[in-house]
Design an enzyme around this catalytic site. Structure first.
Site, short mmCIF file in Angstrom:
data_model
loop_
_atom_site.label_atom_id
_atom_site.label_comp_id
_atom_site.label_asym_id
_atom_site.label_seq_id
_atom_site.Cartn_x
_atom_site.Cartn_y
_atom_site.Cartn_z
N ASN A 9 -0.81 -0.33 5.57
CA ASN A 9 0.17 0.46 4.85
C ASN A 9 -0.60 1.36 3.97
O ASN A 9 -1.22 1.24 3.13
CB ASN A 9 0.80 -0.62 3.77
CG ASN A 9 1.78 0.00 2.89
OD1 ASN A 9 2.24 1.23 2.98
ND2 ASN A 9 2.55 -0.73 1.97
N TRP A 10 -0.40 2.64 4.44
CA TRP A 10 -1.16 3.86 4.00
C TRP A 10 -0.56 4.42 2.56
O TRP A 10 -1.20 4.98 1.93
CB TRP A 10 -1.27 5.01 5.01
CG TRP A 10 -2.26 4.80 5.89
CD1 TRP A 10 -2.97 3.69 6.38
CD2 TRP A 10 -2.74 5.88 6.88
NE1 TRP A 10 -3.67 3.81 7.35
CE2 TRP A 10 -3.55 5.24 7.68
CE3 TRP A 10 -2.45 7.21 7.33
CZ2 TRP A 10 -4.29 5.89 8.85
CZ3 TRP A 10 -3.06 7.96 8.05
CH2 TRP A 10 -4.09 7.21 8.98
N LYS A 11 0.57 3.63 2.16
CA LYS A 11 1.24 4.23 0.99
C LYS A 11 1.28 5.75 1.07
O LYS A 11 1.56 6.47 1.89
CB LYS A 11 0.54 3.49 -0.11
CG LYS A 11 0.52 2.13 -0.15
CD LYS A 11 0.23 1.51 -1.36
CE LYS A 11 0.18 -0.14 -1.05
NZ LYS A 11 -0.23 -0.85 -2.14
N HIS A 95 8.76 -3.76 -0.29
CA HIS A 95 7.52 -3.64 -1.01
C HIS A 95 7.82 -3.78 -2.63
O HIS A 95 8.55 -3.12 -3.05
CB HIS A 95 6.79 -2.64 -0.56
CG HIS A 95 5.27 -2.55 -0.94
ND1 HIS A 95 4.89 -2.34 -2.22
CD2 HIS A 95 4.28 -2.78 -0.18
CE1 HIS A 95 3.36 -2.61 -2.21
NE2 HIS A 95 3.10 -2.98 -0.98
N GLU A 97 6.43 -2.10 -4.76
CA GLU A 97 6.35 -0.75 -5.29
C GLU A 97 7.51 0.08 -5.27
O GLU A 97 8.02 0.67 -6.01
CB GLU A 97 5.14 0.26 -4.49
CG GLU A 97 3.86 -0.26 -5.04
CD GLU A 97 2.82 -0.05 -4.11
OE1 GLU A 97 2.90 0.73 -3.23
OE2 GLU A 97 1.52 -0.96 -4.35
N GLU A 167 2.96 -11.12 -0.43
CA GLU A 167 2.22 -10.04 -1.59
C GLU A 167 2.36 -10.34 -3.02
O GLU A 167 3.20 -9.91 -3.56
CB GLU A 167 2.62 -8.51 -1.19
CG GLU A 167 2.21 -8.02 0.07
CD GLU A 167 2.05 -6.64 0.30
OE1 GLU A 167 0.89 -6.19 1.04
OE2 GLU A 167 3.00 -5.75 -0.49
N GLY A 173 -3.81 -3.80 -5.01
CA GLY A 173 -4.57 -2.71 -5.54
C GLY A 173 -5.58 -2.88 -6.50
O GLY A 173 -5.94 -1.97 -7.32
N GLY A 233 -3.56 -2.59 2.36
CA GLY A 233 -3.53 -1.24 1.84
C GLY A 233 -4.68 -0.41 1.56
O GLY A 233 -5.00 0.30 2.48
P1 13P Z 1 -4.00 -3.15 -1.33
O1 13P Z 1 -4.62 -3.74 0.01
O2 13P Z 1 -4.58 -1.90 -1.86
O3 13P Z 1 -4.18 -4.14 -2.53
O4 13P Z 1 -2.27 -3.04 -1.23
C1 13P Z 1 -1.85 -4.17 -0.59
C2 13P Z 1 -0.27 -3.69 -0.17
O5 13P Z 1 0.29 -3.51 -1.02
C3 13P Z 1 0.00 -3.72 1.03
O6 13P Z 1 1.12 -3.36 1.21
#
Ligand code: 13P
Length: 255
Positions: A9-11, A95, A97, A167, A173, A233
């Site tokens: 997930n590159w966000k 997600h 976020e 998650e 993060g 992420g």
């Molecule tokens: P990180 O791997 O950066 O903690 O992010 C996890 C995430 O939100 C994947 O969707």
């Protein structure tokens, strides 16, 4: 049978220049592995570029969101039809976020889930508890509530051919992954919860873990019987780290 699936997930990251180097390097580094299951989910505008670069590979294309509408006057939105047209297969929904920054409710997420299934796309449903909820030992209650919204809308067999990503918000993060044995307990709870509705889909549903997965903790996570891969992420933006995680997924389930 279930297969270990890694989704990057590159966000809100990436660029045309970065992608032109990243994807060919990634595929070259993975070329010796015959079978792996990897999805790259970039920002929408890079889907087409990545789809072209992935064309001759076994890696798949994913997206980070979808709108509840199919077409029409919805400025700024992307539909399931468009995602399908561009070749995306796995669509992340719910997600944290998006739940938090865009106020997406369980009800809206359930609508998206049903819409994707109707279009033969694979929903990747993110669920998980906040730090406060975790401290209050409400993890199971929160996960059950998030699953219930889907079951209520899409029925007892809702999770057939889908992916769930557990998650915990407090592990995202910050480099502090949840403890693999603790994650296993939650995954087992999720699978048992779905078993009560439909044993067949519970057996098959892929339950990924997400939250600070990296090459150091991946193997230990993937060793757990109910952890079927990871939603990654930050580490999915570093080609060597992503390759190491994919290799850990392949190795863990071969043993
Ligand atoms: P990180 O791997 O950066 O903690 O992010 C996890 C995430 O939100 C994947 O969707």
């Amino acid at each position: 049978m279930r297969y270990p699936l890694v989704i990057g997930n590159w966000k809100l990251n990436g660029s045309t220049k970065m992608i032109n180097t990243f994807i060919p390097t990634l595929l070259k580094k993975l070329s010796k592995i015959k079978k792996y299951n990897l999805v790259i989910a970039p920002p929408f505008v890079y889907l087409y570029q990545i789809q072209n670069l992935l064309a001759d590979s076994i890696a798949k294309l994913g997206a980070q969101n979808v709108d509840i509408n199919s077409f029409g006057a919805f400025t700024g939105e992307i539909s399931a039809e468009i995602l399908k047209d561009i070749g995306a297969k796995y669509i992340i929904i719910g997600h944290s976020e998006r739940r938090n920054n865009h106020r997406e409710s369980n009800k809206i997420i359930a609508k998206k889930f049903a819409l994707l299934k109707a279009k033969n796309l694979i929903p990747v449903l993110c669920i998980g508890e906040s730090k406060i909820e975790n401290q209050a030992e409400a993890t199971q209650r929160i996960c059950a509530k998030q699953l219930d919204a889907i079951l209520k809308t899409s029925g007892n067999k809702a999770f057939e051919n889908t992916v769930i990503a557990y998650e915990p918000l407090w592990a995202i993060g910050n480099g502090k992954s949840a403890i693999p044995e603790e994650v296993q307990k939650v995954h087992k709870f999720i699978r048992n919860y779905i078993t009560q509705k439909d044993a067949n889909s519970a057996k098959k549903v892929i339950i990924q873990y997400g939250g600070s997965v990296n090459p150091t903790n991946a193997a230990q996570l993937f060793k757990q019987p109910d952890i079927d891969g990871a939603l990654v992420g930050a580490a999915s933006l570093k080609v060597d780290e992503l390759v190491a995680i994919v290799k850990a997924a392949v190795d863990a389930k071969q043993n």
